[in-house]
Design an enzyme around this catalytic site. Structure first.
Site, mmCIF file in Angstrom:
data_model
loop_
_atom_site.group_PDB
_atom_site.id
_atom_site.type_symbol
_atom_site.label_atom_id
_atom_site.label_comp_id
_atom_site.label_asym_id
_atom_site.label_seq_id
_atom_site.Cartn_x
_atom_site.Cartn_y
_atom_site.Cartn_z
ATOM 1 N N LYS A 186 0.728 -1.157 0.112
ATOM 2 C CA LYS A 186 0.036 -0.054 -0.051
ATOM 3 C C LYS A 186 0.830 1.115 0.007
ATOM 4 C CE LYS A 186 -0.946 0.486 4.944
ATOM 5 N NZ LYS A 186 -0.450 1.678 5.150
ATOM 6 N N ASP A 187 2.151 1.297 0.352
ATOM 7 C CA ASP A 187 3.014 2.233 0.327
ATOM 8 C C ASP A 187 3.838 2.622 -0.876
ATOM 9 O OD1 ASP A 187 2.337 2.874 3.181
ATOM 10 O OD2 ASP A 187 4.076 1.569 3.927
ATOM 11 N N CYS A 197 -0.729 7.651 -1.275
ATOM 12 C CA CYS A 197 -1.347 6.840 -0.251
ATOM 13 C C CYS A 197 -2.270 8.193 0.787
ATOM 14 C CB CYS A 197 -0.485 6.445 0.686
ATOM 15 S SG CYS A 197 0.808 7.168 1.120
ATOM 16 N N ARG A 247 1.361 9.899 14.335
ATOM 17 C CA ARG A 247 2.350 9.463 13.470
ATOM 18 C C ARG A 247 3.092 8.339 14.341
ATOM 19 N NH1 ARG A 247 4.679 12.345 9.210
ATOM 20 N NH2 ARG A 247 5.987 10.459 9.249
ATOM 21 N N ARG A 292 2.430 4.389 18.377
ATOM 22 C CA ARG A 292 0.850 4.866 18.217
ATOM 23 C C ARG A 292 0.048 4.136 19.476
ATOM 24 N NH1 ARG A 292 -0.600 5.019 11.820
ATOM 25 N NH2 ARG A 292 1.538 5.778 11.097
ATOM 26 N N ARG A 323 -7.900 8.885 4.384
ATOM 27 C CA ARG A 323 -9.163 7.878 3.894
ATOM 28 C C ARG A 323 -9.688 7.558 5.357
ATOM 29 N NH1 ARG A 323 -8.917 2.538 5.208
ATOM 30 N NH2 ARG A 323 -6.554 2.796 5.814
ATOM 31 N N ARG A 324 -9.059 7.112 6.186
ATOM 32 C CA ARG A 324 -9.574 6.882 7.459
ATOM 33 C C ARG A 324 -10.568 7.811 8.029
ATOM 34 N NH1 ARG A 324 -4.503 3.691 9.815
ATOM 35 N NH2 ARG A 324 -4.936 1.247 9.144
#
Length: 526
Positions: A79-80, A244, A149, A155, A131-132
């Site tokens: 995805k990155d 992304c 981040r 996190r 997106r989230r």
């Protein structure tokens, strides 16, 4: 083959991924060592990802070392990885994908199960993903979204330190690292409900294009099925020309020989996201078809009729109004209780209670049942799940498919030898009950009845949505379809009514407001 050097970022998750591939290579007789490479995304931690220049801020430095010959392969989160490769590099293998599910981790004193996502009103949620953010605000506009981040353990520690009320992470990362998150309330969001990033949960092994010997060796690690599915997702991303940071989710899975694709896209992180579900027998032209549906110039319905009252703040209303689509929502039936006092004795040995509608949830709990602590709940659709939440209960089984046969088969696997109570409408088709194993002990409880309204007015909307067989009977007792009108049916039993009438209809993937929004958005107006 010589000893290989694997390039990777230095985070715990990246190192897990690199070591996983190292072990996979060792299993086929190839020795490798790991080289840690810092990327722009690792060095700059004080800015949101969408504020960084260009694309590939978690991958560019690895690709430069690969081209320079200081490493032989790079392991990436797919995805990155930008969809356009630097000349001279190729993805040699995509191993089997981990789950693309999202985890919402919530501090236990910030949980409110009566609310969507189990978050208290006005909760602060940490995520660095546009997106989230768009999808979270689409579901719960009261939430406060703050940037987050750092690597996965960092996190989680920030949540533990109560910097946030909740954070959102990919399940794959937590699972791969074997992290214990039991101190939090974990809300698991399936990809069909909360659409993940394109290729979320998948890894990519990147090599030099001319390294044919290594390419051939890596085919042992390659999973063609995963590659085919994520290929659709990444092509959608590529056509949209997004990185992304784009508020884009896309998830593809192959089911019964067909490709099913969910897409969510917003203009910005603060805008309401559009949702689309498409099914196709082939991947040829599929991504192009998906992107075309998001064309602002595409003709959409001007008005939609639905045989249900639609609340002012409902997801479905917001989704339609975001497209300037008028809603005509009116119920064609009335419901009345037929049980006013519940015999509490019948609940004594209950293992499961199954609800097939929101009405059955509400009428049952209005009877103030005294339930055994062991009681588990099954529901059809997220609408019934949300209704159950309002009475402070979680659904242990949610049948999200619009195909009631699939729901029944999945639920049947859980209830062999169990006592299952079915609070229901008096005229229910009892499709779930008929599919349960013979040793399941069914307790039938009709608790309300439906009465068809008289003299129902014709609707001239472009799209007619019917929420139950009773509503179909009520409407078509006096009305006919107008030329050009299109029909959406919620659930197989409603669809069967139209089969009997010879009427073509669309069936949403899931019988809830998100599924309905996806179905309306997919309608083609001639």
């Amino acid at each position: 083959m010589k000893k290989l050097t694997i390039g990777t970022r230095g985070s715990d998750l990246a190192l897990w991924q690199a070591n996983h591939i190292k072990d996979e290579l060792a299993a086929i007789g190839i020795e490798a060592e790991i080289k840690i490479i810092k990327t722009q995304g690792d060095k700059i931690l004080n800015l949101r990802l969408d504020k960084l220049e260009g694309k590939g801020f978690f991958t560019k430095e690895l690709e430069e070392e690969l081209l320079g010959g200081t490493i032989d392969l790079a392991v990436h989160c797919l995805k990155d990885l930008p969809t356009n490769h630097p000349a001279g590099l190729t993805i040699a293998a995509i191993p089997p994908r981990e789950e693309a599910t999202e985890y919402l981790l919530i501090l236990k004193d910030c949980v409110d199960v009566s609310q969507k996502l189990s978050l208290k009103k006005g909760a602060m949620v940490g995520t660095s993903s546009n997106r989230r953010k768009a999808q979270l605000l689409g579901l719960r506009s009261d939430l406060e979204i703050e940037d987050l981040r750092g690597n996965v353990p960092t996190r989680i520690q920030k949540l533990r330190d109560e910097d946030y009320d909740a954070i959102m992470l990919a399940k794959a990362g937590i699972k791969r690292l074997g992290l214990d998150v039991s101190e939090f309330h974990v809300e698991e969001l399936e990809p069909t409900e909360f659409v993940p990033a394109p290729a979320q949960g998948a890894l990519a092994i990147q090599i030099r294009e001319n390294d044919t010997e290594l390419f051939e060796a890596l085919q042992t690690l390659h999973d063609p099925a995963t590659a085919e599915e994520v290929g659709v997702e990444r092509k959608v991303l590529n056509i949209f020309e997004g990185g992304c940071h784009m508020p884009l989710g896309c998830y593809c899975k192959k089911e019964d020989g067909a490709f099913e694709v969910w897409t969510s896209k917003a203009e910005t992180a603060d805008d309401f996201p559009e949702r689309l579900f498409l099914r196709s027998e082939t991947t040829a032209g599929l991504a192009e078809k998906i992107v075309a549906k998001f064309d602002k110039a595409r003709k959409k319905p001007a008005k939609v009729f639905i045989s249900r009252e639609i609340g002012e703040h409902s997801y479905f209303r917001k989704a339609l109004e975001n497209n300037n689509i008028e809603i005509e929502g009116r119920s064609l039936i009335r419901t009345f209780p037929i049980v006013t006092v519940l015999d509490q004795f019948i609940l004594k040995n209950i293992d499961w209670i199954f609800f097939s509608s929101r009405n059955s949830v509400e009428y049952f709990f209005n009877l103030k049942p005294q339930l055994p602590k062991k009681t588990q709940f099954g529901v059809v659709g997220r609408g019934s799940e949300d209704a159950l939440r309002k009475f402070n209960h979680f659904a242990d089984f949610v049948g999200t498919s619009g195909d009631i046969t699939e729901v029944a088969e999945d639920f049947a696997k859980l209830v062999s030898g169990k006592h299952v109570l079915f609070p229901r409408a008096q005229d229910s088709l009892q499709s779930i009950q008929k599919s349960l194993p013979v040793d399941a002990k069914i307790i039938d409880l009709p608790i309300y009845e439906t009465v068809i309204e008289e003299d129902i007015d014709q609707s001239y909307a472009d799209v007619l949505i019917f929420t139950s067989p009773s509503n179909v009977d009520a409407y078509f007792a006096d009305n006919l379809l107008e030329p050009g009108q299109q029909v959406i049916a919620i659930g197989n039993s409603t669809g069967k009514k139209f089969d009997e009438m010879g009427v073509t209809y669309a069936l949403p993937y899931s019988p809830d407001e998100i599924g309905l929004a996806e179905a309306v958005f997919g309608i083609e107006i001639k």
